[in-house]
Design a protein around this motif. Structure first.
Motif, PDB file in Angstrom:
ATOM      1  N   ALA A  28      60.280  13.683  38.904  1.00  0.00           N
ATOM      2  CA  ALA A  28      60.734  12.794  39.989  1.00  0.00           C
ATOM      3  C   ALA A  28      60.386  13.398  41.344  1.00  0.00           C
ATOM      4  N   ASP A  29      61.402  13.702  42.167  1.00  0.00           N
ATOM      5  CA  ASP A  29      61.130  14.225  43.510  1.00  0.00           C
ATOM      6  C   ASP A  29      61.340  15.732  43.609  1.00  0.00           C
ATOM      7  N   LYS A  30      61.406  16.416  42.453  1.00  0.00           N
ATOM      8  CA  LYS A  30      61.685  17.858  42.443  1.00  0.00           C
ATOM      9  C   LYS A  30      60.391  18.670  42.550  1.00  0.00           C
ATOM     10  N   PRO A  31      60.479  19.886  43.110  1.00  0.00           N
ATOM     11  CA  PRO A  31      59.285  20.735  43.208  1.00  0.00           C
ATOM     12  C   PRO A  31      58.893  21.316  41.854  1.00  0.00           C
TER      13      PRO A  31
ATOM     14  N   ASP B  63      52.940  18.333  48.440  1.00  0.00           N
ATOM     15  CA  ASP B  63      54.018  19.198  48.940  1.00  0.00           C
ATOM     16  C   ASP B  63      55.009  19.571  47.843  1.00  0.00           C
ATOM     17  N   ARG B  64      54.957  18.871  46.694  1.00  0.00           N
ATOM     18  CA  ARG B  64      55.829  19.256  45.569  1.00  0.00           C
ATOM     19  C   ARG B  64      55.131  20.200  44.596  1.00  0.00           C
ATOM     20  N   CYS B  65      53.845  20.432  44.781  1.00  0.00           N
ATOM     21  CA  CYS B  65      53.092  21.339  43.909  1.00  0.00           C
ATOM     22  C   CYS B  65      53.041  22.712  44.552  1.00  0.00           C
ATOM     23  N   ARG B  66      53.557  23.700  43.848  1.00  0.00           N
ATOM     24  CA  ARG B  66      53.541  25.068  44.331  1.00  0.00           C
ATOM     25  C   ARG B  66      52.742  25.918  43.345  1.00  0.00           C
ATOM     26  N   ILE B  67      51.840  26.725  43.863  1.00  0.00           N
ATOM     27  CA  ILE B  67      50.945  27.517  43.017  1.00  0.00           C
ATOM     28  C   ILE B  67      51.431  28.959  42.992  1.00  0.00           C
TER      29      ILE B  67
ATOM     30  N   LEU C 198      44.583  21.424  40.737  1.00  0.00           N
ATOM     31  CA  LEU C 198      45.910  21.469  41.362  1.00  0.00           C
ATOM     32  C   LEU C 198      45.898  20.803  42.738  1.00  0.00           C
ATOM     33  N   LEU C 199      44.825  20.994  43.474  1.00  0.00           N
ATOM     34  CA  LEU C 199      44.724  20.398  44.813  1.00  0.00           C
ATOM     35  C   LEU C 199      44.652  18.872  44.763  1.00  0.00           C
ATOM     36  N   GLN C 200      44.318  18.321  43.602  1.00  0.00           N
ATOM     37  CA  GLN C 200      44.205  16.863  43.480  1.00  0.00           C
ATOM     38  C   GLN C 200      45.471  16.207  42.946  1.00  0.00           C
ATOM     39  N   THR C 201      46.538  16.991  42.751  1.00  0.00           N
ATOM     40  CA  THR C 201      47.817  16.405  42.335  1.00  0.00           C
ATOM     41  C   THR C 201      48.511  15.807  43.556  1.00  0.00           C
ATOM     42  N   ARG C 202      49.422  14.852  43.297  1.00  0.00           N
ATOM     43  CA  ARG C 202      50.143  14.195  44.387  1.00  0.00           C
ATOM     44  C   ARG C 202      51.614  13.990  44.004  1.00  0.00           C
ATOM     45  N   PRO C 203      52.560  14.119  44.957  1.00  0.00           N
ATOM     46  CA  PRO C 203      52.339  14.600  46.324  1.00  0.00           C
ATOM     47  C   PRO C 203      52.139  16.113  46.336  1.00  0.00           C
TER      48      PRO C 203
ATOM     49  N   GLY D 161      38.190  17.604  51.334  1.00  0.00           N
ATOM     50  CA  GLY D 161      38.590  16.836  52.515  1.00  0.00           C
ATOM     51  C   GLY D 161      40.091  16.792  52.728  1.00  0.00           C
ATOM     52  N   LEU D 162      40.798  17.830  52.322  1.00  0.00           N
ATOM     53  CA  LEU D 162      42.253  17.866  52.423  1.00  0.00           C
ATOM     54  C   LEU D 162      42.690  18.655  53.655  1.00  0.00           C
ATOM     55  N   SER D 163      43.678  18.138  54.361  1.00  0.00           N
ATOM     56  CA  SER D 163      44.268  18.888  55.471  1.00  0.00           C
ATOM     57  C   SER D 163      45.550  19.584  55.035  1.00  0.00           C
ATOM     58  N   GLU D 164      46.170  19.070  53.975  1.00  0.00           N
ATOM     59  CA  GLU D 164      47.427  19.622  53.480  1.00  0.00           C
ATOM     60  C   GLU D 164      47.149  20.731  52.454  1.00  0.00           C
ATOM     61  N   ARG D 165      48.026  21.704  52.408  1.00  0.00           N
ATOM     62  CA  ARG D 165      47.897  22.794  51.447  1.00  0.00           C
ATOM     63  C   ARG D 165      49.197  22.920  50.635  1.00  0.00           C
ATOM     64  N   PRO D 166      49.092  23.182  49.350  1.00  0.00           N
ATOM     65  CA  PRO D 166      50.313  23.475  48.579  1.00  0.00           C
ATOM     66  C   PRO D 166      50.832  24.869  48.921  1.00  0.00           C
ATOM     67  N   GLN D 167      52.120  25.097  48.687  1.00  0.00           N
ATOM     68  CA  GLN D 167      52.661  26.442  48.860  1.00  0.00           C
ATOM     69  C   GLN D 167      51.990  27.373  47.860  1.00  0.00           C
ATOM     70  N   LEU D 168      51.778  28.616  48.291  1.00  0.00           N
ATOM     71  CA  LEU D 168      51.139  29.620  47.445  1.00  0.00           C
ATOM     72  C   LEU D 168      52.067  30.820  47.325  1.00  0.00           C
TER      73      LEU D 168
END
Length: 836
Positions: free
Chosen positions: A594-597, A653-657, A646-651, A683-690
């Motif tokens: 759902a909306d969890k990280p 901001d919920r994907c942490r590597i 991993l970079l192609q998952t959405r959203p 072409g991504l401006s957003e980055r997941p947490q690392l």
């Protein structure tokens, strides 16, 4: 000389009366566990070669020698019984390993009087140890003289000549110490067999002057190889070197289930006799109350004889195929649930079902006139006697697995299904229950099980502990006199109370009710945030391995996924998953939460976790070798592909590597730069947490520097424990001492938490320590703000957090760092934060 059909007649290596193996006064040889052959009671003092061939093994005690004949048959010549105990005294070996010998050439001499006085018997064996490829037919069962025809060897029609790939290339050998707890019993032997079957080469184990093919579980178990014993492994064939290295690794690496859930000590309770109480041994803890239901096994009537041999063979083959399919279905379910205990146990059953020692014995009985039911039963009984006479308790307990197969195959032959309709809540009593019995009983909702015999290290005990089912063993024959009445099974105290009073029944039911009520309260509040008395929020997440696990975790109240191990995507396949498959699988986990990280750890293979399609060097110490993020140094395309997925998952901001096995800041910076470059390509401006896993001491000591460049830290206490204590957590003897509450570990955790805090980063724990309620106040006190556990424990850990005062935890945890041992820390934890 062998002819074109690979036939060969062996000549007598000794002079004397000839015996069939069945008449040899030794259970191992008589059962055929080491192979088919023949025996001679010798009248001379010299053992001669029965054919031309090469010497492939010489017993270190000089009492036995193994030849490979020119047709590929491997012939063990064993002089006397129990002569290994003489340690070579009285024997003179006349040949060396690797030597070429001719038919009739002297191989060894012995002092007849000295050896005869000190050994069990002079009866000597000629055994074909690779009998899966050859049949042995006696030429005579009368007396022979040296050089006379004795045994005719014919290649079996297996579809490929045993002398083809297996005889190409040199023979290689190596030595290794057995790491498996209790030695080479059924499960590790099944792992060895599975490993050997992955190569074309022929592989053998050599121990105590005896040898066994790695194709035969019974043969390997018959060697009675003990824990930490040193064995020799030999491989011959086109891929012998690779086979040898793989087998050495398998033999020296304990099974995971041998370390994570140690069996309770096998000791009887020292209670005096009590009226109305049977005492036994706790195999799985817990207390149960319910009516006692006795299960009786299959009893066959006398065999009337007069059977059609071919029809009986077909019936046996059909029954074996049916049971094989049933076991494979059980295996599939175990793999789906990630239940490694069940998987290992039933993998061993599958291997036993295909064991040549069992099958050949059963088919021989059918050829001699027995019905398929009786032939199978007799074959199992013979192998059980072998294991029981080896003097090894653990191996003796493995007869339970053989009896399981006997019951299952007999039911298939008799057209029966599971024959027992046991009411839910009953306590089941039996002479002996088997692993498949236990799975059926769990499905029927029984409250507990108890047995006349059995042991605390049996496969039934392992399964019962995993199911949370109270189990008592070794209660004695008096158990079978009971039936029907309501009893109390107190496995914790090793008691079966036959006539509990109304007060006792009420007490047990009250305990059950309180436990159920507590679990229900915890589950009801599992979706409520975990917050300490003084207002500190602790995130309680779940360790998962699939989207199904994630969905269950969300239903159980998880605040997110604290660790998704991505190895499940890469193992048990012949090609790597492509970018699209990876993206879909990662997305499925994100969707399920759902909306969890969701924290997704990059691939952690290498060393002892090999991939078929990614050849890596064999390493002497795999846990210190090329694994985790280090793999990116030699296989950067593998990590790049995973990062792109991993970079192609959405959203996003919920994907942490999460990066495993980081030891220095430069490794983190390199991956961050690589992540940026790949994001730009997409072409991504957003980055997941690392984030960085803190699982080696270097990372804990550098936590402050790592936290400057990482978005979060996650402590893997399992690896951090073994690296800090210099104790392999897969070492059967040391595993119980690898305790993450050791003060040295706590100091590293404290330093990592302090380093994260200096840069305002959050830090979690995803190792086993997070799931230990006793450790929860310590971790909270040291500064941990996220705990990742199994889905079933979320409610319990959240409830534990709500009982705590974080400031008090911090003060008391600081004191724990000064203690001298893990035991002292645990004792202090019980005093400061009682469980209940």
């Amino acid at each position: 000389m062998p002819d074109n059909n690979k036939e060969l007649t062996l000549s007598a290596p000794l002079s004397g009366p000839v015996l069939s193996l069945a008449n040899v006064p030794d259970a191992v040889f008589a059962s055929g566990a080491l192979g088919d052959g023949i025996a001679i009671d010798p009248l001379n003092d010299t053992l001669y070669a029965p054919c031309d061939g090469d010497v492939i093994h010489v017993a270190r005690t000089g009492h036995a020698v193994t030849l490979r004949a020119d047709n590929g048959a491997e012939v063990l010549l064993h002089l006397g019984l129990d002569t290994v105990e003489l340690r070579g005294d009285g024997f003179t070996m006349l040949v060396k390993e690797g030597a070429r010998v001719s038919n009739g050439q002297p191989l060894l001499r012995y002092d007849v009087d000295k050896v005869a006085r000190r050994c069990k018997s002079l009866v000597s064996l000629l055994v074909i140890t690779n009998g899966e490829h050859f049949q042995a037919r006696p030429v005579t069962l009368l007396g022979v003289k040296v050089g006379e025809p004795l045994l005719h060897i014919v290649a079996k029609n297996t579809g490929a000549s045993p002398a083809n790939d297996q005889d190409v290339g040199l023979e290689v050998s190596g030595q290794v110490r057995i790491a498996h707890r209790g030695g080479l019993h059924a499960r590790p032997a099944a792992r060895v067999r599975q490993t050997a079957q992955g190569f074309k080469s022929r592989s053998q184990l050599h121990f105590g002057g005896r040898s066994a093919s790695c194709d035969s579980l019974m043969g390997m178990m018959g060697l009675a190889i003990t824990e930490q014993a040193q064995v020799q492994v030999s491989c011959r064939g086109s891929d012998a070197e690779a086979a040898l290295q793989a087998l050495l690794t398998t033999l020296s690496t304990a099974l995971a289930e041998e370390t994570h859930a140690p069996a309770p000590a096998f000791k009887p309770h020292p209670h005096p006799a009590e009226d109305g109480v049977l005492h036994g041994v706790c195999a799985a803890p817990g207390v149960a109350v319910g009516p006692l239901v006795r299960l009786d096994g299959i009893v066959l009537p006398e065999d009337a004889g007069g059977h059609d041999v071919e029809a009986q063979r077909r019936q046996l083959d059909q029954a074996l195929a049916q049971v094989s399919d049933e076991i494979r279905l059980t295996l599939d379910r175990a793999r789906t649930r990630r239940n490694s205990d069940e998987e290992a146990i039933f993998n061993a059953h599958l291997a036993l079902l295909d064991d040549p020692a069992l099958l050949d014995a059963a088919r021989l009985c059918i050829d001699q006139g027995s019905a398929a039911t009786h032939a199978w039963s007799q074959s199992i009984d013979a192998q059980c006697r072998v294991l029981q006479q080896l003097g090894n308790t653990l191996l003796a307990e493995r007869t339970n697995d053989l009896r399981d197969l006997r019951q299952r195959v007999l039911r298939a032959l008799l057209g029966q299904t599971w024959p027992f309709d046991v009411p839910a809540g009953a306590i089941v009593a039996a002479q002996e229950l088997t692993p498949s019995d236990l799975l059926h009983l769990c499905a029927q909702g029984v409250a507990g099980v108890c047995m006349v015999g059995g042991g605390a290290t049996s496969h039934v005990a392992i399964l019962a502990r995993g199911k949370g089912l109270p189990c008592l063993v070794a209660l004695g024959e008096a158990l079978l006199e009971q039936q029907g009445q309501t009893m109390v099974l107190d496995a914790d105290e090793g008691r079966l109370e036959l006539h509990p009073t109304a007060e006792r029944l009420a007490q047990v039911r009250q305990l059950h009710a309180e436990h159920a009520e507590r679990r229900a309260r915890q589950h009801a509040l599992a979706h409520t945030p975990a917050q300490t008395i003084d207002g500190i929020h602790i995130e309680v997440a779940a360790n998962v391995a699939s989207s199904a696990d994630a969905a269950q975790a969300l239903a159980d109240g998880a605040d997110g996924v604290g660790l998704l191990r991505t190895e499940f995507l890469f193992v048990d396949r012949h090609t790597a998953p492509d970018e699209q498959e990876q993206r879909q699988r990662y997305q499925a986990v994100l969707d399920a939460m759902a909306d969890k990280p969701v924290i997704i750890r990059t691939i952690d293979v290498g060393g002892d976790k090999q991939l078929d399609y990614l050849p890596l060097p064999n390493e002497a110490n795999p846990v210190l070798g090329l694994r985790g993020i280090r793999l990116a140094q030699v296989q950067p395309q593998l990590l790049d592909q995973q990062l792109r997925a991993l970079l192609q998952t959405r959203p996003l901001d919920r994907c942490r590597i999460l990066l495993p096995m980081v030891t220095e800041v430069d490794e983190l910076l390199h991956i961050r730069r690589r992540l940026d470059a790949l994001a730009n390509e997409l072409g991504l401006s957003e980055r997941p947490q690392l984030g960085v896993m803190i699982e080696v001491p270097a990372a804990a000591l550098l936590a402050e520097q790592l936290a400057e460049h990482a978005d979060f830290l996650s402590i893997g206490t399992n690896d951090l424990s073994q690296y800090t204590l210099a104790m392999d957590r897969d070492h059967a003897g040391l595993a119980p001492r690898v305790d993450a509450l050791h003060p040295a570990l706590l100091r590293l955790i404290a330093q990592a938490c302090a380093g994260a805090a200096r840069h305002g980063r959050w830090i979690g724990v995803c190792g086993a320590l997070a799931a230990d309620p006793l450790a929860t106040p310590v971790l909270v006190g040291l500064g941990v703000r996220e705990l990742s556990v199994s889905a079933a424990q979320i409610g319990e850990i959240k409830a534990r957090v709500r009982q705590l005062d974080a400031v008090k935890c911090a003060c008391l945890s600081a004191e724990l760092l000064t203690l001298s041992s893990a035991a002292a820390v645990r004792q202090a934890c019980h005093q400061h934060w009682p469980m209940g």
